[in-house]
Design an enzyme around this catalytic site. Sequence first.
Site, PDB file in Angstrom:
ATOM      1  N   ASN A   1       0.818  -1.201   0.000  1.00 15.56           N
ATOM      2  CA  ASN A   1       0.000   0.000   0.000  1.00 15.56           C
ATOM      3  C   ASN A   1       0.860   1.264   0.000  1.00 15.56           C
ATOM      4  OD1 ASN A   1      -2.375   1.567   0.082  1.00 15.56           O
ATOM      5  ND2 ASN A   1      -2.181   1.792   2.285  1.00 15.56           N
TER       6      ASN A   1
ATOM      7  N   GLY B   1     -16.227  10.746  -2.143  1.00 15.37           N
ATOM      8  CA  GLY B   1     -16.819  10.418  -0.848  1.00 15.37           C
ATOM      9  C   GLY B   1     -16.454  11.374   0.265  1.00 15.37           C
ATOM     10  N   SER B   2     -15.183  11.640   0.440  1.00 18.90           N
ATOM     11  CA  SER B   2     -14.752  12.469   1.572  1.00 18.90           C
ATOM     12  C   SER B   2     -14.540  13.913   1.139  1.00 18.90           C
ATOM     13  CB  SER B   2     -13.462  11.920   2.166  1.00 18.90           C
ATOM     14  OG  SER B   2     -12.427  11.904   1.197  1.00 18.90           O
TER      15      SER B   2
ATOM     16  N   CYS C   1       0.157   9.420   6.176  1.00 12.37           N
ATOM     17  CA  CYS C   1       0.395   8.256   7.028  1.00 12.37           C
ATOM     18  C   CYS C   1      -0.935   7.631   7.429  1.00 12.37           C
ATOM     19  CB  CYS C   1       1.163   8.654   8.280  1.00 12.37           C
ATOM     20  SG  CYS C   1       2.775   9.385   7.929  1.00 12.37           S
TER      21      CYS C   1
ATOM     22  N   TRP D   1      -5.699  -3.227   3.582  1.00 11.27           N
ATOM     23  CA  TRP D   1      -5.236  -2.053   4.309  1.00 11.27           C
ATOM     24  C   TRP D   1      -5.261  -2.264   5.816  1.00 11.27           C
ATOM     25  CZ3 TRP D   1      -7.506   2.724   1.251  1.00 11.27           C
ATOM     26  CH2 TRP D   1      -6.854   2.807   0.025  1.00 11.27           C
TER      27      TRP D   1
ATOM     28  N   ASP E   1     -16.142   1.003  -1.986  1.00  4.40           N
ATOM     29  CA  ASP E   1     -14.831   1.306  -2.558  1.00  4.40           C
ATOM     30  C   ASP E   1     -13.870   0.130  -2.444  1.00  4.40           C
ATOM     31  OD1 ASP E   1     -15.678   3.820  -3.175  1.00  4.40           O
ATOM     32  OD2 ASP E   1     -14.777   4.778  -1.435  1.00  4.40           O
TER      33      ASP E   1
ATOM     34  N   GLU F   1      -3.686  -4.178  -5.506  1.00  8.19           N
ATOM     35  CA  GLU F   1      -2.398  -4.243  -4.827  1.00  8.19           C
ATOM     36  C   GLU F   1      -2.169  -5.582  -4.132  1.00  8.19           C
ATOM     37  OE1 GLU F   1      -2.935  -2.139  -0.508  1.00  8.19           O
ATOM     38  OE2 GLU F   1      -3.012  -0.887  -2.286  1.00  8.19           O
TER      39      GLU F   1
ATOM     40  N   HIS G   1      -4.310  14.793  -5.303  1.00  3.13           N
ATOM     41  CA  HIS G   1      -3.119  14.708  -4.468  1.00  3.13           C
ATOM     42  C   HIS G   1      -2.207  15.923  -4.639  1.00  3.13           C
ATOM     43  CE1 HIS G   1      -4.544  10.554  -4.777  1.00  3.13           C
ATOM     44  NE2 HIS G   1      -4.052  10.405  -3.569  1.00  3.13           N
TER      45      HIS G   1
ATOM     46  N   CYS H   1     -10.036  11.026  -6.681  1.00  3.62           N
ATOM     47  CA  CYS H   1     -10.023  10.343  -5.388  1.00  3.62           C
ATOM     48  C   CYS H   1     -10.746  11.226  -4.371  1.00  3.62           C
ATOM     49  CB  CYS H   1      -8.580  10.060  -4.941  1.00  3.62           C
ATOM     50  SG  CYS H   1      -8.447   8.759  -3.679  1.00  3.62           S
TER      51      CYS H   1
END
Length: 764
Positions: free
Chosen positions: A118, A437-438, A521, A566, A604, A610, A699, A731
């Site tokens: 990740n 979403g956020s 983080c 995750w 999601d 990954e 980002h 994202c």
Amino acid sequence: MTYSTTAIGYPYIGGEREWKKVLEAFWRNELTEIDFLQKMKEIRLARIDKQLRIGLDIVTVGDFTLYDRMLDTAVMFGLVPKRFGWQGGKVELQTYYGIARGNQDAVASEMTKWFNTNYHYIVPEFEGQALELTENKILADFLEVKEAFGITAKPTLIGPYTFCKLTKGYDKVSQVAFILALLPLYTQVIKELVTAGANWIQLEEPALVTSLDETEVKLVQEIYIQLAATVPEANIMLQTYFESLSAYKMLIELPVKGIGLDFVHGYTHNMEALRQFGFPQDKVLAAGVINGRDIWRANLAEVSTTVRAIEQLTSAEELWIQSSCSLQHVPISTALETKLEPVLKNALAFADEKLVELTEVAKYLNEKNHATNYTISESMKAIEALKKHPVRNNQAVHRAVQTVSTQDFERQSDFKTRQRIQQQALQLPLFPTTTIGSFPQSDEVKRTRSAWRKKQLSDEAYATFVAQETKRWIEIQENLEIDVLVHGEFERTDMVEYFGEKLTGFAFTEKAWVVSYGSRCVKPPIIYGDVAWATPMTVKETVYAQSLTNRYVKGMLTGPVTILNWSFVRDDIPRKDVTYQIALALRKEVEALEAAGIAIIQVDEPALREGLPLRTENWGAYLDWTVNAFKLATANVKDETQIHTHMCYCEFNDFIEPISALDADVLSIETSRSHGELIASLHIRPYEKGIGLGVYDIHSPRVPNEQEMLTIMQDSLQVLSTNQFWVNPDCGLKTRKEPETIAALANMVAATKTLRQQIQQSTY
């Protein structure tokens, strides 16, 4: 035989996230560059001091970064994209961080997952530019530690094949020119390290555990033959990890002084290769026997037995005992955790504890009197105690997993039928706009949540605050004229942690942080027991948001595979069974949302890819159960209910079919940094379901203009029909600031309106 201990790499974040705090203070202009670099040096040296105090025989340097090690390597060799206007020489921090994060004049470089982890790295860009050694960063780190501690450390850098493999911008023809330009720079770095007194130089080549064809094997051989010829005096440790070495028989004979093999994730095939082909007598074998990717205490008796078995199968003159990969993928120390249940905490090992495990195994094997027997037996007792814990013995959950059938994976109707029904039911405009979403979690949001968690704020006061913030952002979305809204997720700390706190079988830490990308983080939950749904997790907040608007509000869930990938996951049962447990729990949440009248539900799965095995021949089994897990969580809804999913940075070009197999009605994906590549891929492998190709990069702090996003939308219509194309950022917006978020979304909606007008005009 003697045994030396080392680690491939050690976390740079710091127990209190000192690294992140210093970096972000610098970005906020609260630190001068001189002060920033001094504080980073202090963090860097403190890491070395700790490893020496624990007792490692060989300490690694070069594993520290100011953002990302792939980016470090790129700028060290002059791979600076032309759009940043670099004129040669040392790359300044402003340019370095511009490549990583973008600026108002240039978009950031692409970011994607580091193999099957990740962690996200910055993808180097080769544009045919002349390469040069701008600065020998690895040498600087080596000399710094030599001066500070008087030791000869083991410098490490990403190996030439892996660096080349992960760089974009060349084709089969120009690849040769790229490698020919790259190798002299590696030679120069290595020569300078040897001159400075480096005994060993570690070249990390995780790409050598992926599926390699004959041409690729020959390329690897040519690279290392040339390095050996130009720097014959260098003791190179060729380090692999994450899986077993591919083409073992040929690559084990590479002209290097040592080879590192993963005997955790690559145990079976590496052991088979040792039995069949042995190991060269003139090389040092670095055996990765302590798991560098999980947080569980090792059974030191089993580890010692593994080392003895390896010793019997090799005639190597020396054996290093090390972690299976860099420890950057695990938190710093369990000593920082004060609230974990003792049975669980005693069964954990973070980075520092794993270093201790390495030293204990070496003592056990080196000392004839086996003075460390107590430590060995204690590790076994801790593991057994957790195994017997009631949280791992929920028979109802076990029976539910065992009775899952193929019917549980199927929607009532096929996609085309559902699409017609949903279009009639939802009545959405052409190119519906939405977000992932956020929304930005302001300092006020974070402070309020922190006060509530510390019981300085009542449940009622906190719920009132979250409701007010939700109402405010519903109004913002309506004013922006976004078509499908979200409640903003202000009650959530993390998209996995939030759900884990409401499911059984999860535990949470105070300071077990790991880096996801840049300064971002995360604190992964620990899945240590059987997972079950206990109570509705998202219904209250979603229904409240829906009551505030006549537009649709999406229910927002994290998918079962992402929760798995995750989290730090128990290792006593198959990962498939854990994922099905999570999926069955989420299935009940989906049912609860639908029963509450929520018409669109997003589940999601940004981490689906990954988890793929690194060998393509092993993909099939993983995709079977992960795709089924997603469908197990979502397939029980009515045809009218629209299921969305979202995926993050990864290479989609070879992944369209598995994505389609999820059978989600709408997929949104991060493609703004590599949009052209996906468009080209969709020309070859069309995607027929609903899809939102992220039209801007969240980002980066830069706000893209309307024309930029409109161009992406217009390009997308080359491969998508008008009735399947959604418009969204690439994202979630949690990490962005409010002004830039609103400005970017306003441009996104404006670009969408322009596109609708263009389409409408073209039909007349």
